[in-house]
Write an enzyme that holds these catalytic residues in place. Structure first.
Site, PDB file in Angstrom:
ATOM      1  N   GLU A   1       0.843  -1.203   0.000  1.00 32.23           N
ATOM      2  CA  GLU A   1       0.000   0.000   0.000  1.00 32.23           C
ATOM      3  C   GLU A   1       0.877   1.250   0.000  1.00 32.23           C
ATOM      4  OE1 GLU A   1      -2.808   0.052   3.209  1.00 32.23           O
ATOM      5  OE2 GLU A   1      -3.747   1.907   2.500  1.00 32.23           O
TER       6      GLU A   1
ATOM      7  N   GLU B   1     -12.414  -2.331   1.969  1.00 34.38           N
ATOM      8  CA  GLU B   1     -13.077  -2.092   3.251  1.00 34.38           C
ATOM      9  C   GLU B   1     -14.205  -1.070   3.078  1.00 34.38           C
ATOM     10  OE1 GLU B   1     -10.246  -1.489   6.483  1.00 34.38           O
ATOM     11  OE2 GLU B   1      -9.532  -3.542   6.246  1.00 34.38           O
TER      12      GLU B   1
ATOM     13  N   TYR C   1      -7.032  -8.963  11.089  1.00 31.67           N
ATOM     14  CA  TYR C   1      -5.774  -8.659  11.761  1.00 31.67           C
ATOM     15  C   TYR C   1      -5.845  -9.193  13.189  1.00 31.67           C
ATOM     16  CZ  TYR C   1      -4.439  -5.476   7.992  1.00 31.67           C
ATOM     17  OH  TYR C   1      -4.084  -4.954   6.778  1.00 31.67           O
TER      18      TYR C   1
ATOM     19  N   GLU D   1      -6.005  -9.119   3.234  1.00 36.01           N
ATOM     20  CA  GLU D   1      -5.212  -8.471   4.312  1.00 36.01           C
ATOM     21  C   GLU D   1      -5.233  -9.394   5.520  1.00 36.01           C
ATOM     22  OE1 GLU D   1      -5.897  -4.308   5.167  1.00 36.01           O
ATOM     23  OE2 GLU D   1      -6.405  -3.908   3.061  1.00 36.01           O
TER      24      GLU D   1
HETATM   25  O1  AHR Z   1      -2.985  -2.503   6.149  1.00 40.09           O
HETATM   26  C1  AHR Z   1      -3.292  -1.293   6.753  1.00 40.09           C
HETATM   27  C2  AHR Z   1      -4.770  -0.935   6.622  1.00 40.09           C
HETATM   28  O2  AHR Z   1      -5.540  -1.883   7.292  1.00 40.09           O
HETATM   29  C3  AHR Z   1      -5.336  -0.949   5.237  1.00 40.09           C
HETATM   30  O3  AHR Z   1      -5.118   0.236   4.561  1.00 40.09           O
HETATM   31  C4  AHR Z   1      -6.800  -1.149   5.467  1.00 40.09           C
HETATM   32  O4  AHR Z   1      -7.439  -1.805   4.401  1.00 40.09           O
HETATM   33  C5  AHR Z   1      -6.842  -1.933   6.753  1.00 40.09           C
HETATM   34  O5  AHR Z   1      -7.737  -1.409   7.649  1.00 40.09           O
END
Ligand code: AHR
Length: 558
Positions: A63, A221, A294, A357
């Protein structure tokens, strides 16, 4: 029983930790003949294939965020840092080793503020724009992190992909651009030489041949930074965006819908239900649904606060190690859960999951380069986390079409860290090297019968699985990867292959006696794979997985 077992574990830890000892035993015709002293067993079932492991599961994400592009990937042609047309040379060389199948760009949240037109044409004419992430940048951060100089745009990204042997995956801006902007970007990338004004612009930049970009994300997202849509609102946008997009020479275009955050089943259901309102046919425009997860909450159930719940990347206790793995291990349930919802609405099963992600996300403070926002230094813990996650993907080949580790360099679960002329491969990068052998293999059902680990979680006993992994077959080559999450105990294990005979093998493993071990610019080789070749024959072998390790067994079968 417990006493002798603990003593046995202690013995193994002291004698075998870090050695990856591998012993073949003779064919054991019956269970009675199994070694009763070994309490861990792995059985690979050659006759139970699960599906082909798409190489795209081993994808990446870059990114335009802080030090990822500028400094990480792009140093510029005039830099003293060795480069290939402005792209960091060492990164290209390292990436070629891991067979990278696909890279996602330009975001992330950044994607929904990006106008691709800013990043094409003569470099000195490109505008500077405020980066989506600018407000989070430190006062002394480089200007390029706050104000996008647009030196690295579509041409440079596709060139980077070609250099490393990857496919590009571009994410469109649904929040602030139009469907027309989207298909014009496709036109810029894919229209044949000489056919359109945009193809001429591409040729003028030195790229007459079409880029033939196949993978296109429709926003990112969209439930949050990508526009704060409801799933129904987003579905309307998705239909509009994908109603007509030019396909040159009948090129296949694979559209990836912005999917759920973690366990938001309502998003998956609401999106598909709304798409269906115009007829089942519209489901066919969805190639993949993105899922993001995450592992960030290390509070042991203490809070759901995004800021307070995070832990430190480098300073952690054993309980934090397990906590991170528990959070990451949720991935399997997320995959099966969303898959179930998808199947209720699309039983034909054309639509797959794209986990574009994934990775651990720690609190700020442990950056390799202090001004790099969201940079964290991956340790052995993150290597074990990454091995565990890739094994989960391998175990669900029919559900996962692509996955992209967040992120490639200088951000979150980085495979690489770089600053100016300094560079290192992180333990996560080494896991990708180990696991590349799974790509394109036939995933095999593999049974792990291993006692759980127990640990203290704020005064209460908590359990975590003892060993897990995945197996894939490549003609006569069997690849078995195994994670031992135990911070201190090695695990002697009997590995058997049902339906095959092992003629030779080798073990490659990543571990360290210090669970905080990591690589840095000054000490680049603290956590690196170790290998040993193995002589022997049989259908069952005994292998001792070192504590806190990721191991790949490569076995030749007859
Ligand atoms: O990876 C960092 C951020 O995490 C990304 O920009 C977003 O898609 C997610 O919330």
């Amino acid at each position: 029983m417990e006493g002798p077992m603990i003593r046995r574990r202690e013995f193994l830890r002291n004698t075998l930790a870090g050695t990856g000892a591998l012993l073949f035993t003779r064919l054991t015709p019956s269970l009675a003949a199994l070694d009763a002293s070994v309490d861990a067993r792995i059985e690979v079932l050659l006759d139970e294939p699960l599906g082909k492991i798409s190489p795209n599961i081993y994808g990446h994400f870059a990114e335009n965020l802080s030090g990822v592009i500028y400094d990480g990937m792009w140093v510029g042609e005039n830099s003293k840092v060795p480069n290939i047309n402005g792209i960091r040379k060492e990164l290209v060389e390292e990436m070629r080793k891991i067979k990278p199948p696909v890279v996602r760009f330009p975001g992330g949240c950044f994607a929904d503020s990006y106008d691709w037109r800013d990043g094409i044409g003569p470099a000195d004419k490109r505008p500077r724009r405020t980066n989506f992430w600018a407000e989070g940048e430190a006062a002394n951060a480089p200007a390029s992190h706050k104000y996008d100089p647009n030196q690295f745009g579509t041409n440079e990204f596709v060139h980077f992909c070609k250099l490393i042997g990857s496919e590009p995956y571009l994410a469109g801006n649904v929040r602030s651009l139009t469907a027309q902007d989207f298909y014009r970007w496709v036109e810029y990338c894919n229209s044949p030489a000489g056919s359109t004004t945009l193809a001429d612009m591409r040729a003028a930049a030195g790229y007459p041949d079409p880029f033939s970009v196949r993978y296109w994300g429709v926003g990112n997202e969209s439930w949050g930074c990508g526009g704060n849509f409801t799933p129904e609102e987003y579905a309307v946008e998705f239909r509009r965006w994908t109603t007509w997009v030019p396909r040159y020479d009948k090129q296949e275009l694979s559209f990836i819908a912005s999917g759920p955050n973690v366990d938001d089943w309502n998003w998956t259901r609401g999106f598909l239900e709304e798409i269906l309102k115009k007829g089942r046919f519209h489901l066919r425009s969805i190639w993949g649904m993105a899922l993001h997860h995450y592992a960030w909450n290390l509070s042991r159930g203490g809070t759901q606060d995004w800021f307070k719940g995070k832990g430190d990347a480098l300073k952690f206790e054993a309980v934090d190690w397990y906590e991170l793995l528990r959070e990451g291990d949720r991935m399997e349930g997320l995959i099966t859960g969303h898959w179930q919802v998808m199947g209720e609405l699309e039983p034909e099963r054309h639509i797959k999951l794209v986990v574009d992600e994934w990775g651990p996300w720690y609190k700020p403070g442990g950056e390799a380069t202090s001004v790099d926002q969201l940079e964290q230094i991956p340790t052995l813990r993150d290597a074990v986390f990454s091995g565990m996650t890739l094994d989960i993907f391998n175990r669900h080949p029919e559900k996962i079409a692509m996955a992209n580790c967040a992120q490639l360099i200088n951000c979150l679960n980085s495979l690489y860290l770089a600053h100016e002329d300094k560079f290192c491969v992180t333990p996560v990068g080494h896991v990708f090297l180990l696991y590349a052998a799974h790509q394109d293999g036939q995933s095999l059902r593999t049974i792990f019968s291993v006692p759980d680990i127990s640990y203290d979680r704020d005064g209460k006993k908590a359990n975590f699985w003892g060993l897990k992994g995945s197996a894939s077959l490549h003609d006569k080559q069997l690849v078995l990867t195994v994670v031992n999450p135990d911070v201190s105990a090695a695990r002697e294990t009997e590995v058997s292959v049902r339906g095959g005979t092992i003629t030779s093998g080798s073990a490659t493993f990543l571990t360290n006696s210090n669970i905080h071990a990591h690589n840095s610019f000054d000490q680049r080789n603290v956590v690196v794979p170790q290998s040993k070749s193995v002589e022997g024959k049989g259908r069952t072998l005994t292998y001792t997985f070192p504590p806190a390790s990721v191991t790949r067994l490569a076995l030749t079968l007859s």
